[in-house]
Design a protein around this motif. Structure first.
Motif, PDB file in Angstrom:
ATOM      1  N   THR A 201      52.764  32.864  36.010  1.00 20.29           N
ATOM      2  CA  THR A 201      53.526  34.114  36.172  1.00 20.29           C
ATOM      3  C   THR A 201      52.598  35.295  36.490  1.00 20.29           C
ATOM      4  O   THR A 201      53.052  36.378  36.797  1.00 20.29           O
ATOM      5  N   ILE A 202      51.288  35.069  36.378  1.00 20.72           N
ATOM      6  CA  ILE A 202      50.331  36.156  36.655  1.00 20.72           C
ATOM      7  C   ILE A 202      50.053  36.209  38.161  1.00 20.72           C
ATOM      8  O   ILE A 202      49.659  35.201  38.755  1.00 20.72           O
ATOM      9  N   SER A 203      50.262  37.348  38.710  1.00 20.44           N
ATOM     10  CA  SER A 203      50.094  37.476  40.163  1.00 20.44           C
ATOM     11  C   SER A 203      48.629  37.264  40.566  1.00 20.44           C
ATOM     12  O   SER A 203      47.729  37.905  40.008  1.00 20.44           O
ATOM     13  N   PRO A 204      48.378  36.367  41.538  1.00 17.19           N
ATOM     14  CA  PRO A 204      46.993  36.127  41.974  1.00 17.19           C
ATOM     15  C   PRO A 204      46.360  37.393  42.565  1.00 17.19           C
ATOM     16  O   PRO A 204      45.136  37.529  42.568  1.00 17.19           O
ATOM     17  N   GLU A 205      47.202  38.308  43.032  1.00 15.59           N
ATOM     18  CA  GLU A 205      46.663  39.522  43.645  1.00 15.59           C
ATOM     19  C   GLU A 205      45.813  40.326  42.659  1.00 15.59           C
ATOM     20  O   GLU A 205      44.829  40.966  43.038  1.00 15.59           O
ATOM     21  N   LEU A 206      46.221  40.286  41.403  1.00 17.87           N
ATOM     22  CA  LEU A 206      45.463  41.036  40.385  1.00 17.87           C
ATOM     23  C   LEU A 206      44.030  40.522  40.314  1.00 17.87           C
ATOM     24  O   LEU A 206      43.071  41.289  40.272  1.00 17.87           O
ATOM     25  N   ASN A 207      43.901  39.201  40.284  1.00 15.83           N
ATOM     26  CA  ASN A 207      42.573  38.587  40.219  1.00 15.83           C
ATOM     27  C   ASN A 207      41.792  38.838  41.497  1.00 15.83           C
ATOM     28  O   ASN A 207      40.584  39.109  41.462  1.00 15.83           O
ATOM     29  N   GLU A 208      42.504  38.741  42.617  1.00 15.49           N
ATOM     30  CA  GLU A 208      41.822  38.961  43.901  1.00 15.49           C
ATOM     31  C   GLU A 208      41.282  40.388  43.992  1.00 15.49           C
ATOM     32  O   GLU A 208      40.142  40.613  44.409  1.00 15.49           O
ATOM     33  N   ALA A 209      42.116  41.344  43.574  1.00 15.29           N
ATOM     34  CA  ALA A 209      41.684  42.749  43.613  1.00 15.29           C
ATOM     35  C   ALA A 209      40.472  42.967  42.715  1.00 15.29           C
ATOM     36  O   ALA A 209      39.501  43.649  43.100  1.00 15.29           O
ATOM     37  N   ALA A 210      40.513  42.367  41.553  1.00 19.75           N
ATOM     38  CA  ALA A 210      39.388  42.504  40.614  1.00 19.75           C
ATOM     39  C   ALA A 210      38.130  41.881  41.190  1.00 19.75           C
ATOM     40  O   ALA A 210      37.024  42.417  41.045  1.00 19.75           O
ATOM     41  N   ALA A 211      38.301  40.731  41.878  1.00 21.74           N
ATOM     42  CA  ALA A 211      37.148  40.049  42.471  1.00 21.74           C
ATOM     43  C   ALA A 211      36.533  40.921  43.555  1.00 21.74           C
ATOM     44  O   ALA A 211      35.297  41.016  43.673  1.00 21.74           O
ATOM     45  N   ASP A 213      36.630  44.054  43.630  1.00 26.53           N
ATOM     46  CA  ASP A 213      35.936  45.153  42.937  1.00 26.53           C
ATOM     47  C   ASP A 213      34.652  44.687  42.245  1.00 26.53           C
ATOM     48  O   ASP A 213      33.975  45.474  41.588  1.00 26.53           O
ATOM     49  N   GLY A 214      34.371  43.389  42.327  1.00 28.78           N
ATOM     50  CA  GLY A 214      33.105  42.883  41.782  1.00 28.78           C
ATOM     51  C   GLY A 214      33.187  42.315  40.385  1.00 28.78           C
ATOM     52  O   GLY A 214      32.152  42.043  39.756  1.00 28.78           O
ATOM     53  N   ALA A 215      34.420  42.114  39.867  1.00 28.41           N
ATOM     54  CA  ALA A 215      34.526  41.553  38.511  1.00 28.41           C
ATOM     55  C   ALA A 215      34.138  40.081  38.517  1.00 28.41           C
ATOM     56  O   ALA A 215      34.551  39.324  39.400  1.00 28.41           O
ATOM     57  N   LYS A 216      33.365  39.704  37.527  1.00 28.43           N
ATOM     58  CA  LYS A 216      32.924  38.309  37.432  1.00 28.43           C
ATOM     59  C   LYS A 216      34.071  37.478  36.831  1.00 28.43           C
ATOM     60  O   LYS A 216      34.984  38.041  36.207  1.00 28.43           O
ATOM     61  N   PRO A 217      34.016  36.123  36.995  1.00 24.37           N
ATOM     62  CA  PRO A 217      35.123  35.285  36.492  1.00 24.37           C
ATOM     63  C   PRO A 217      35.450  35.558  35.024  1.00 24.37           C
ATOM     64  O   PRO A 217      36.616  35.665  34.641  1.00 24.37           O
ATOM     65  N   TRP A 218      34.413  35.648  34.196  1.00 30.93           N
ATOM     66  CA  TRP A 218      34.650  35.873  32.765  1.00 30.93           C
ATOM     67  C   TRP A 218      35.344  37.221  32.537  1.00 30.93           C
ATOM     68  O   TRP A 218      36.263  37.325  31.744  1.00 30.93           O
TER      69      TRP A 218
END
Lengths: 311, 438
Positions: A201-211, A213-218
């Motif tokens: 249910t978590i939108s992949p876009e959130l993770n993509e945007a964070a990635a 922005d340079g957010a690491k997997p953890w």
């Protein structure tokens, strides 16, 4: 005047019958629709619960109603060493298994949330421990941990990991570890599939945007996935804690509460005393001793879920 | 084909509602179609041929002779008490239940008086063994009809014991000798196999006579004063700790009543206290169970009594008895059935199918020609004469039955074997007994 009054009355529709009026009233209709549920809850939850309370304050034995004894049964069980062991075991069993089930379930859910060949088959396969009837799968585990013919020992021996036999179900600590292992094995699929549903249910876009922005997997997991998964996690844990706390089948089949009462949980001890030995009131008191703990767990978790939802 | 109409459904619903009201009013389930049916609940026999005989032949004969349909249900013996409890509380269930040990004493108020059947049986068949009487009579009346006694003897490997000096069918006579023998055998990977688990037969049948043989006892003769914590009991527990480590398969702490059978039959243990089921199984499948030399295992098995201790030599043989449940609506039919099944001709067939695994509840069955068939089974013939019963030195009352069911005596040894100081294990068991004998 007289004519118009008559015509007013005749023109106005006749009032509906009383029964129909009641059903048009939303409050009444809601009540009527709830009646079957109320009856079922009353019969299968409230009645046994009240009966349990009544039993626990009497001296009932099988076939003998007994007299009112107040809290004597509770006093007796709180002074009973086996009961205290059962309490300790139940908390240990629930705590350890829940932590492992959550960790392994989450890990599996994250893996299953990825795209890979054979994903559907793997997801179905993961559910196997949850699908097989508990008694049957536990019997299989009992054979694997058999004190004399353990397949597990055979394997470990031939892999060169042990030189002597491990007394899985004959040693109090190992017996406890054994039932914990079986509970984890059985419970992980429930966690994995439920958390997987939450992850989807978590939108992949959130993770993509964070990635981007340079957010690491953890960091992505900790700041995006985990907070959004928390409501589902809490519900899954609530169910799991209640089920594990009142677990019966695994312990009954694997050890029967032994060796020397070392693996009794609330439910197995209540069964042995109440149903096996026929000391119904003592058995009821042991069962009821679970209630405050479970009630507290449910209240805390439901309040927490509500808070998360409101936020 | 019957058409289901709305009217029929409504009629059915009304009848169901009326029926439910009736059930709630009397607190008892209806006995539809039970008029000529007797439901007999039993354990799943360790001699499968006996269950087959009951189902395939005896049930048919019962219908022919008495007009009673016999519905035989067999379950794991460990589950019988749970079934009896739920049946009594719900007021419905099997009409007759075959219980083990002195469990019947727990249900004394919920069963029918069967004194007439039991007295007649005792008189006509040579009188009951004391064990049978103790578990089925509450001092005022017969609460059960004694069915049989499963003799418990040590089954041992003749050739393996011969290797350590016990030739010509000799067996260790004292606990010290048995421990020494077991030590030598364990060193060869052939330990003694014994359960100290929560199991209905072999564990109490070993734990109690072992205690008595050291001079220990549960209560005084008054049946009230707990007498467990004595120097004799402490000695017994101390010896057990060393005996276990030196001579036993230590997995026995988690064994049930079938583990020792599997261990013996697979050549993993050298001796075990048991009913004769191991030997009977080797007779049934001589080509399956073999010795290391390739010979039939049946030819390498002998039976012996438990060894002597400082207090004497004792045994505990597991008595079985039939309860006629008080809630049963088929009292007359069930009584007729009990009288019939215990009659010599009918019982004889079942007795023979047991091949000596069970002896009769009365002494006449010692005279049966079956005992001439196989000398290996002879130690079981008169075993029931020497057996004491749980609760000694008091009577085998409800309280003694509670102690058996809670495995207090068995757990006393198990705790010590697990590492609790023997004195503490005895104190723990004494405290548990005091809770029961309040």
């Amino acid at each position: 005047m007289a004519i118009s009054a008559v015509s007013d009355t005749t023109l106005r529709e006749a009032p509906p019958p009383r029964r129909q009026r009641l059903l048009e009233d939303e409050r009444w209709l809601a009540f009527v629709l709830l009646v079957p549920t109320i009856v079922l809850l009353g019969l299968f939850i409230a009645y046994p619960f009240m009966r349990g309370i009544l039993l626990s304050v009497t001296s009932s034995r099988v076939g003998i109603p007994g007299d009112f004894v107040g809290l004597a049964n509770f006093y007796k069980i709180f002074n009973d060493g086996i009961f205290r062991t059962a309490v300790y075991n139940t908390f240990l069993y629930t705590g350890v298994t829940t932590v492992f089930k959550l960790a392994l379930g989450l890990w599996l859910a994250m893996l299953l949330n990825r795209n890979f060949r054979g994903k559907a088959f793997t997801r179905a396969f993961i559910l196997l421990p949850f699908i097989i009837p508990t008694v049957l799968s536990t019997f299989a585990w009992k054979w694997m941990f058999d004190p004399t013919f353990s397949v597990l020992n055979w394997l470990l021996y031939h892999l060169g990991l042990i030189t002597g036999r491990i007394n899985w179900l004959g040693d109090p600590d190992l017996a406890m570890i054994s039932i914990i292992i079986v509970n984890i094995w059985r419970g992980v699929p429930f966690f994995a599939i439920s958390l997987l549903a939450g992850l989807q249910t978590i939108s992949p876009e959130l993770n993509e945007a964070a990635a981007i922005d340079g957010a690491k997997p953890w960091q992505r997991f900790w700041h995006i996935t985990w907070p959004l998964l928390l409501p589902v996690t809490m519900v899954v844990m609530l169910f799991s804690v209640i089920q594990t706390f009142a677990d019966f089948q695994i312990v009954y089949v694997m050890t029967g509460g032994g060796p020397a009462n070392a693996t009794h949980l609330f439910a197995t001890y209540a069964y042995q005393i109440g149903v096996g030995t026929g000391l119904l009131s003592e058995g009821a008191a042991i069962s009821l001793a679970m209630f405050p703990v479970l009630f507290l767990v449910v209240v805390i978790q439901l309040l927490y879920i509500r808070r998360v939802e409101v936020r | 084909m019957t058409t289901v109409t709305r009217r029929n459904v409504l009629k059915g619903g009304t009848a169901l509602a009326g029926g439910m009201a009736g059930i709630l009013a009397v607190g008892r389930a209806p006995a539809y179609a039970q008029a000529a049916t007797v439901h007999w609940l039993r354990w799943t026999d360790f001699v499968p041929a006996s269950d087959q005989l009951l189902r395939n032949e005896i049930a048919k004969e019962c219908e022919k002779a008495l007009g009673i349909k016999l519905n035989i249900e067999t379950i794991n013996a460990n589950d019988i008490q749970a079934r009896v409890t739920s049946a009594i509380q719900s007021g419905s269930g099997p009409d007759v239940v075959c219980v083990l040990n002195n469990w019947g004493q727990l249900y004394g108020e919920s069963v029918a008086d069967v004194s007439d059947i039991a007295e007649a049986l005792g008189k006509s068949q040579g009188g009951f063994y004391e064990t049978s009487r103790a578990v089925a009579n509450d001092g005022k009346k017969w609460i059960a009809v004694p069915w049989c006694i499963v003799g418990l003897q040590i089954a041992y490997r003749k050739s393996w014991f011969a290797e350590i000096g016990y030739t010509d069918g000799k067996f260790p006579q004292t606990w010290e000798e048995y421990r020494e023998a077991g030590k030598k055998l364990k060193a060869k990977g052939r330990p003694i196999g014994q359960t100290l688990g929560h199991t209905f037969g072999d564990a109490p049948a070993f734990a109690y006579p072992y205690l008595w043989s050291w001079g220990g006892k549960e209560v005084e003769a008054d049946g009230k004063t707990v007498a467990l914590n004595s120097p004799a009991t402490v000695e017994a527990v101390k010896f057990m700790v060393a005996f276990w480590k030196d001579a036993h398969d230590e997995g026995g702490l988690a064994w049930d009543d079938s583990n020792n059978n599997r261990a013996f039959l697979s050549g993993t243990c050298s001796a075990t206290l048991n009913g004769a089921s191991i030997y009977i199984e080797t007779l049934r499948k001589p080509d399956t169970y073999k010795t290391e030399a390739g010979g039939p295992l049946k030819d390498d098995i002998l039976h012996a009594a438990l060894p002597k201790g400082p207090g004497g030599q004792f045994s505990y043989h597991v008595p079985f008895s039939n309860l006629l449940m008080g809630y049963s609506k088929n009292q007359d039919a069930a009584k007729k059935f009990l009288g019939w099944i215990h009659s010599k001709d009918v019982y004889d067939k079942w007795f023979v199918s047991q091949k000596g695994f069970s002896v009769g509840p009365t002494t006449d069955w010692e005279k049966h020609k079956l005992w001439g068939d196989d000398p290996i089974m002879l130690p079981y013939k008169q075993a029931a004469r020497t057996g004491r019963f749980a609760g000694y030195e008091g009577p085998s009352t409800r309280r003694a039955a509670e102690v058996v069911t809670k495995y207090v005596i068995v757990d006393m040894y198990a705790k010590a074997v697990q590492g609790m100081p023997p004195e503490d294990a005895v104190k723990w068991a004494e405290a548990e007994l005091k809770k029961v004998y309040v």
